[in-house]
Design an enzyme around this catalytic site. Structure first.
Site, PDB file in Angstrom:
ATOM      1  CB  SER A  40      -0.996  -0.748   1.376  1.00 39.37           C
ATOM      2  OG  SER A  40      -1.844   0.927   1.678  1.00 39.37           O
ATOM      3  CE1 TYR A  75      -4.453  -2.338   4.740  1.00 37.60           C
ATOM      4  CE2 TYR A  75      -3.184   0.145   4.406  1.00 37.60           C
ATOM      5  CZ  TYR A  75      -4.026  -2.070   4.397  1.00 37.60           C
ATOM      6  OH  TYR A  75      -4.328  -1.367   2.780  1.00 37.60           O
TER       7      TYR A  75
HETATM    8  N1  NAD Z   1      -8.724  -0.309  -1.441  1.00 39.08           N
HETATM    9  C1  NAD Z   1      -7.880   0.373  -1.087  1.00 39.08           C
HETATM   10  O1  NAD Z   1      -7.369   1.725  -0.335  1.00 39.08           O
HETATM   11  C2  NAD Z   1      -6.463  -0.609  -1.216  1.00 39.08           C
HETATM   12  C3  NAD Z   1      -5.381   0.573  -1.709  1.00 39.08           C
HETATM   13  C4  NAD Z   1      -4.085   0.013  -1.222  1.00 39.08           C
HETATM   14  C5  NAD Z   1      -3.850  -1.844  -0.814  1.00 39.08           C
HETATM   15  N2  NAD Z   1      -4.409  -1.713  -0.719  1.00 39.08           N
HETATM   16  C6  NAD Z   1      -4.768  -3.631  -0.214  1.00 39.08           C
HETATM   17  O2  NAD Z   1      -5.053  -4.223  -1.235  1.00 39.08           O
HETATM   18  C7  NAD Z   1      -5.546  -5.761  -0.982  1.00 39.08           C
HETATM   19  C8  NAD Z   1      -6.913  -5.388  -1.179  1.00 39.08           C
HETATM   20  O3  NAD Z   1      -7.830  -5.123  -0.164  1.00 39.08           O
HETATM   21  P1  NAD Z   1      -9.327  -4.830  -1.316  1.00 39.08           P
HETATM   22  O4  NAD Z   1      -9.473  -2.687  -1.777  1.00 39.08           O
HETATM   23  O5  NAD Z   1      -8.975  -5.425  -3.021  1.00 39.08           O
HETATM   24  O6  NAD Z   1      -9.874  -5.622  -0.947  1.00 39.08           O
HETATM   25  P2  NAD Z   1     -11.270  -5.783  -0.715  1.00 39.08           P
HETATM   26  O7  NAD Z   1     -12.346  -6.079   0.455  1.00 39.08           O
HETATM   27  O8  NAD Z   1     -12.534  -5.741  -2.531  1.00 39.08           O
HETATM   28  O9  NAD Z   1     -10.608  -6.896  -1.492  1.00 39.08           O
HETATM   29  C9  NAD Z   1      -9.710  -8.469  -0.357  1.00 39.08           C
HETATM   30  C10 NAD Z   1     -10.118  -9.627  -0.092  1.00 39.08           C
HETATM   31  O10 NAD Z   1      -9.307 -10.059   0.523  1.00 39.08           O
HETATM   32  C11 NAD Z   1     -10.103 -11.516   0.985  1.00 39.08           C
HETATM   33  N3  NAD Z   1      -9.554 -11.973   2.307  1.00 39.08           N
HETATM   34  C12 NAD Z   1      -9.914 -10.713   4.148  1.00 39.08           C
HETATM   35  N4  NAD Z   1      -8.666 -12.036   4.875  1.00 39.08           N
HETATM   36  C13 NAD Z   1      -8.714 -12.689   3.654  1.00 39.08           C
HETATM   37  C14 NAD Z   1      -8.087 -13.964   4.339  1.00 39.08           C
HETATM   38  N5  NAD Z   1      -7.706 -14.239   6.123  1.00 39.08           N
HETATM   39  N6  NAD Z   1      -7.482 -14.796   3.830  1.00 39.08           N
HETATM   40  C15 NAD Z   1      -7.891 -15.254   2.348  1.00 39.08           C
HETATM   41  N7  NAD Z   1      -8.439 -13.937   1.784  1.00 39.08           N
HETATM   42  C16 NAD Z   1      -8.732 -13.089   2.518  1.00 39.08           C
HETATM   43  C17 NAD Z   1     -11.251 -11.109   1.764  1.00 39.08           C
HETATM   44  O11 NAD Z   1     -12.719 -11.936   1.347  1.00 39.08           O
HETATM   45  C18 NAD Z   1     -11.967 -10.299  -0.233  1.00 39.08           C
HETATM   46  O12 NAD Z   1     -13.008 -10.912  -1.416  1.00 39.08           O
HETATM   47  C19 NAD Z   1      -5.177  -5.570   0.298  1.00 39.08           C
HETATM   48  O13 NAD Z   1      -4.148  -5.987   0.957  1.00 39.08           O
HETATM   49  C20 NAD Z   1      -5.603  -3.949   0.379  1.00 39.08           C
HETATM   50  O14 NAD Z   1      -4.901  -4.205   2.446  1.00 39.08           O
HETATM   51  C21 NAD Z   1      -6.703  -1.416  -0.821  1.00 39.08           C
END
Ligand code: NAD
Length: 257
Positions: free
Chosen positions: A144, A157
């Protein structure tokens, strides 16, 4: 398009948001994709939408037995494992002082321990893949922008996402002799279901919050999950064969400020 023709990729957290976009893009580029997610319905739906070049297995990446089963499933289903994108994660906002031990455990397990556990499970097969492919096998992580900088009330986080960047740099060196490349993506805020979980801790009005985010991005537009998928595609493809140990912002220029 076939930038990943012949490759087998496993994506964690591929049932939603960024992981879903990555899985769809990898498959569109010719990869066969193992969709893993703790959420069975969502993971199954993504695999179904991709079709015969995808298969789903439920996997809580914080459970070593699940990780080992998912890796074995990839090899059994598609014959190899060339790319692993450790993408699964979950939100945390709040004051550090009020964090209880259960929250500490949950957030760090979801965002860091699971990533370590899946990486460990995948390495034997990535090593096999790297022996066959001169451009190497590929480990990719979704860190991130909070893996490179910080803001208040994101402590756990930020710890986890900085941890991923440290892991990437260390493993890139450790695994270079084995021809396994290791890189991270560092996206800024993106409208996914996870953002909706963050928002109440950040702003009371959603539209106002999005306008405020946009105003901090030099390119003056919000990134889409597909922007992250495009960066992921490049980093895991053979075109990036000389790139390892990188934590790449996908942020419209924020890190340059
Ligand atoms: N959306 C943002 O703004 C953003 C920004 C930077 C980084 N991220 C990172 O991107 C990644 C994806 O996030 P996203 O925004 O797509 O979120 P999201 O909630 O849409 O998707 C996350 C997925 O991870 C799955 N998950 C959660 N815990 C889990 C576990 N223990 N084992 C297996 N699967 C699990 C959830 O069921 C979900 O389908 C994360 O690591 C998040 O920290 C997101």
């Amino acid at each position: 398009m076939s930038r990943l023709a012949g490759k087998v990729a496993l994506v964690t957290g591929a049932g939603s948001g960024l992981g879903r976009a990555v899985a769809i893009r990898f498959a569109a580029e010719g990869a066969r994709v193992i969709i893993t997610d703790i959420d069975g319905d969502r993971g199954e739906a993504v695999a179904k939408s991709i079709g015969g070049n995808a298969a789903f297995i439920p996997c809580d990446h914080t459970k070593t037995a699940d990780d080992e089963a998912a890796v074995a499933f990839a090899v059994k289903t598609f014959g190899a494992l060339d790319i692993v994108h450790n993408n699964a994660g979950g939100p945390f906002t709040g004051s550090f002082e009020s964090v209880d031990d259960a929250t500490l455990e949950r957030v760090l397990r979801t965002n860091l321990f699971g990533v370590l556990q899946m990486t460990r499970a995948a390495l034997p097969h990535l090593r096999d893949s790297a022996k066959r492919n001169p451009a190497g096998a590929s480990l990719l992580y979704t860190s991130s922008l909070q893996g490179l900088k910080a803001k208040p009330n994101f402590s756990l986080y930020t710890v986890a996402k900085h941890g991923i960047v440290g892991l990437v740099r260390s493993l890139a060196l450790e695994l270079a002799p084995q021809n396994i490349r290791v890189n991270a993506l560092c996206p800024t805020v993106i409208a996914t279901p996870m953002l909706e979980a963050f928002l109440p801790g950040m702003a009371s009005d959603r539209d106002e919050a999005m306008n405020r985010f946009r105003a901090t991005i030099p390119l003056a537009r919000m990134p889409e999950p597909e922007d992250v998928a495009a960066a992921a595609l490049f980093l895991v493809s053979d075109e990036a064969r000389m790139i390892t140990g990188v934590a790449l912002p996908v942020d419209g220029g924020q890190m340059a400020m």
